[in-house]
Motif scaffolding. Structure first.
Motif, short mmCIF file in Angstrom:
data_model
loop_
_atom_site.label_atom_id
_atom_site.label_comp_id
_atom_site.label_asym_id
_atom_site.label_seq_id
_atom_site.Cartn_x
_atom_site.Cartn_y
_atom_site.Cartn_z
N ILE A 158 1.63 -2.42 -0.58
CA ILE A 158 0.94 -1.27 -0.02
C ILE A 158 0.63 -1.50 1.46
O ILE A 158 0.79 -0.60 2.29
N GLN A 159 0.20 -2.70 1.81
CA GLN A 159 -0.04 -3.03 3.21
C GLN A 159 1.24 -2.89 4.03
O GLN A 159 1.21 -2.37 5.16
N TYR A 160 2.35 -3.36 3.48
CA TYR A 160 3.62 -3.28 4.19
C TYR A 160 4.01 -1.83 4.48
O TYR A 160 4.39 -1.49 5.61
N PHE A 161 3.89 -0.97 3.48
CA PHE A 161 4.26 0.43 3.68
C PHE A 161 3.30 1.14 4.64
O PHE A 161 3.71 2.02 5.39
N ALA A 162 2.04 0.73 4.63
CA ALA A 162 1.07 1.30 5.56
C ALA A 162 1.43 0.94 7.00
O ALA A 162 1.37 1.78 7.90
N GLU A 163 1.82 -0.31 7.19
CA GLU A 163 2.17 -0.78 8.54
C GLU A 163 3.53 -0.25 8.98
O GLU A 163 3.70 0.16 10.13
N GLN A 164 4.49 -0.23 8.06
CA GLN A 164 5.86 0.15 8.41
C GLN A 164 6.02 1.64 8.65
O GLN A 164 6.74 2.06 9.57
N TYR A 165 5.38 2.45 7.84
CA TYR A 165 5.60 3.90 7.89
C TYR A 165 4.39 4.71 8.33
O TYR A 165 4.47 5.91 8.49
N GLY A 166 3.26 4.02 8.52
CA GLY A 166 2.09 4.70 9.05
C GLY A 166 1.18 5.31 7.99
O GLY A 166 1.54 5.43 6.82
N THR A 167 -0.01 5.68 8.44
CA THR A 167 -1.01 6.29 7.56
C THR A 167 -1.65 7.49 8.26
O THR A 167 -1.48 7.67 9.48
N GLU A 168 -2.38 8.26 7.50
CA GLU A 168 -3.14 9.37 8.06
C GLU A 168 -4.43 9.53 7.28
O GLU A 168 -4.48 9.28 6.08
N LYS A 169 -5.49 9.92 7.97
CA LYS A 169 -6.78 10.09 7.33
C LYS A 169 -6.83 11.41 6.59
O LYS A 169 -6.47 12.46 7.12
N THR A 170 -7.26 11.36 5.32
CA THR A 170 -7.39 12.56 4.50
C THR A 170 -8.75 12.52 3.81
O THR A 170 -9.51 11.56 3.96
N THR A 171 -9.03 13.54 3.04
CA THR A 171 -10.30 13.57 2.29
C THR A 171 -10.33 12.49 1.21
O THR A 171 -11.40 12.07 0.78
N ASP A 172 -9.15 12.04 0.77
CA ASP A 172 -9.07 10.98 -0.23
C ASP A 172 -9.30 9.59 0.36
O ASP A 172 -9.74 8.67 -0.31
#
Length: 233
Positions: A158-172
């Motif tokens: 999960i950390q790898y995919f967060a770093e590799q493809y990015g994240t965005e802030k949501t209500t969740d």
């Protein structure tokens, strides 16, 4: 389909080249389109001596053992090169490459690539950096499958995919931009589908899993602690 200068410029190892240098590659490059689910190359296929790169869509790289078990090695995003043995190895595809979404694959003839490298050795250095990073990722994956608990491998994925493809802030919470289905997670960290579902549920204080593979991180610090093996969910 004929390649454009803009398409060549999307490839990471060509990113710093001047338009005149890209023009030298253009006549020796082609773009081919693949639909979602279509196989680009199969494990053990004989490969043409070309540089392969993804310029649109997403690719899934999988390897099948002699037992028939399939493992997901990685996913590729636009700009990345792949199929290194076509240029540097025995010319045999080491894994199966499948289009996750509608894709465009760009290829460059080996002779034209070598000429570009002679004029700009920095291209070769960037390619070596990419392949070295892939080897390190493979080493980490094999080491994890042998010695790390499944929950640790899941957190690191999960950390790898967060770093590799990015994240965005949501209500969740902090949502991964890339989707990770139960199947994809299970095949990536070497566990069964059922065990994957159980592990995700056990991490309900750390992350939220939504239909379609949407994952939101609720507690980044706790996820990191699990990834380093210092805490259980």
């Amino acid at each position: 389909m004929q390649t454009t200068i803009d398409q060549l410029a999307q490839i990471q190892v060509f990113a710093q080249l001047q338009p005149s240098e890209l023009e030298g590659l253009q006549a020796h490059s082609r773009v081919q389109e693949y639909k979602a689910g279509e196989m680009v190359m199969h494990q053990s296929d004989r490969l043409p001596t070309k540089l392969f790169a993804l310029i649109k869509g997403s690719l899934l790289i999988t390897k099948t053992a002699s037992t028939g078990k399939e493992t997901i090695l990685r996913t590729l995003s636009p700009g990345e090169i792949f199929a290194a043995p076509a240029l540097l190895g025995n010319g045999i595809a080491p894994a199966t490459v499948t289009a996750e979404s509608n894709c465009q694959i760009l290829t460059v003839e080996k002779d034209a690539l070598l000429e570009a490298i002679r004029n700009n050795p920095e291209i070769a250095l960037r390619m070596l950096m990419v392949f070295n990073q892939r080897l390190q990722q493979l080493h980490d994956t094999v080491h994890g499958l042998v010695s790390e608990r499944a929950i640790v491998r899941l957190a690191r994925l999960i950390q790898y995919f967060a770093e590799q493809y990015g994240t965005e802030k949501t209500t969740d919470g902090i949502c991964l931009k890339a989707n990770l289905s139960y199947y994809k997670i299970a095949r990536s960290i070497g566990i069964t589908y059922e065990e994957c579902v159980r592990l995700i549920k056990s991490m309900k204080s750390v992350l939220v899993y939504r239909r379609g593979g949407k994952i939101a991180i609720l507690d980044v610090e706790e996820l990191e602690a699990i990834a380093y093996g210092t805490k259980n969910p």
